[in-house]
Design a protein around this motif. Sequence first.
Motif, PDB file in Angstrom:
ATOM      1  N   HIS A  12       0.851  -1.192   0.000  1.00 12.61           N
ATOM      2  CA  HIS A  12       0.000   0.000   0.000  1.00 12.61           C
ATOM      3  C   HIS A  12       0.886   1.242   0.000  1.00 12.61           C
ATOM      4  O   HIS A  12       1.841   1.333   0.754  1.00 12.61           O
ATOM      5  CB  HIS A  12      -0.916   0.018   1.229  1.00 12.61           C
ATOM      6  CG  HIS A  12      -1.784  -1.182   1.327  1.00 12.61           C
ATOM      7  ND1 HIS A  12      -1.896  -1.930   2.473  1.00 12.61           N
ATOM      8  CD2 HIS A  12      -2.587  -1.770   0.403  1.00 12.61           C
ATOM      9  CE1 HIS A  12      -2.725  -2.929   2.253  1.00 12.61           C
ATOM     10  NE2 HIS A  12      -3.161  -2.858   1.003  1.00 12.61           N
ATOM     11  N   CYS A  35       0.343   2.096   8.149  1.00 13.16           N
ATOM     12  CA  CYS A  35      -0.420   2.142   6.909  1.00 13.16           C
ATOM     13  C   CYS A  35      -1.879   2.470   7.225  1.00 13.16           C
ATOM     14  O   CYS A  35      -2.479   1.843   8.104  1.00 13.16           O
ATOM     15  CB  CYS A  35      -0.321   0.798   6.197  1.00 13.16           C
ATOM     16  SG  CYS A  35      -1.333   0.704   4.705  1.00 13.16           S
ATOM     17  N   LEU A  37      -4.377   1.735   5.568  1.00 13.13           N
ATOM     18  CA  LEU A  37      -5.283   0.697   5.075  1.00 13.13           C
ATOM     19  C   LEU A  37      -5.218  -0.588   5.884  1.00 13.13           C
ATOM     20  O   LEU A  37      -6.240  -1.200   6.155  1.00 13.13           O
ATOM     21  CB  LEU A  37      -4.975   0.384   3.612  1.00 13.13           C
ATOM     22  CG  LEU A  37      -5.232   1.554   2.684  1.00 13.13           C
ATOM     23  CD1 LEU A  37      -4.699   1.271   1.311  1.00 13.13           C
ATOM     24  CD2 LEU A  37      -6.708   1.853   2.627  1.00 13.13           C
ATOM     25  N   SER A  81      -4.571   1.333  -7.970  1.00 10.71           N
ATOM     26  CA  SER A  81      -4.523   0.858  -6.586  1.00 10.71           C
ATOM     27  C   SER A  81      -4.736   2.015  -5.622  1.00 10.71           C
ATOM     28  O   SER A  81      -5.289   1.822  -4.536  1.00 10.71           O
ATOM     29  CB  SER A  81      -3.194   0.154  -6.306  1.00 10.71           C
ATOM     30  OG  SER A  81      -2.120   1.053  -6.431  1.00 10.71           O
ATOM     31  N   GLN A  85      -7.438   1.990  -2.711  1.00  9.15           N
ATOM     32  CA  GLN A  85      -7.067   2.291  -1.326  1.00  9.15           C
ATOM     33  C   GLN A  85      -7.950   3.394  -0.762  1.00  9.15           C
ATOM     34  O   GLN A  85      -8.419   3.305   0.379  1.00  9.15           O
ATOM     35  CB  GLN A  85      -5.601   2.697  -1.244  1.00  9.15           C
ATOM     36  CG  GLN A  85      -4.643   1.563  -1.510  1.00  9.15           C
ATOM     37  CD  GLN A  85      -3.203   2.022  -1.580  1.00  9.15           C
ATOM     38  OE1 GLN A  85      -2.872   3.145  -1.216  1.00  9.15           O
ATOM     39  NE2 GLN A  85      -2.331   1.156  -2.044  1.00  9.15           N
TER      40      GLN A  85
END
Length: 156
Positions: A12, A35, A37, A81, A85
């Motif tokens: 990520h 992160c 995510l 991506s 995300q």
Amino acid sequence: MKVLDLNCRNGHVFEGWFSSEDDFQGQLRDSLVQCPLCADTHISKRLSAPRLNLGARQPTSDLSEPAAPLPVASSATDVSSVDLQAAWLSLARKVLANTEDVGPQFAQEARRIHHGEAEQRAIRGLASPEETMQLLDEGIAVLPLLLPEAAKETLQ
């Protein structure tokens, strides 16, 4: 202010803002950088070009040449991506905003709601895999969902 391109070991990519390199290293050492995510704290810097703000200047490009066209997605499946995300983080925040956290009493509270012993409402909390399977076997609809700690905070 240092703006760094960062990534976790799950791939990520995200941005972090720090007052200095020492600030970044200190927060990294203390596992404060995670992160947004997946909450992974194994973070590394990505290569990025520095942005130097040297004051406003007139563009020096030749305006007689046409500008390059912007990339356009060729189909609905062409999603980056970064877009995925952002969508995941948005969904996680909506879940957090619209559910009550009952913590480790999740299984008990889900049963109470299911049997009409507690007010019907959307809840979230912690349950072991065994508790989750028992709830499903009892006909209680539950969905395991990893909500990263970063989603629970306002990003600055």
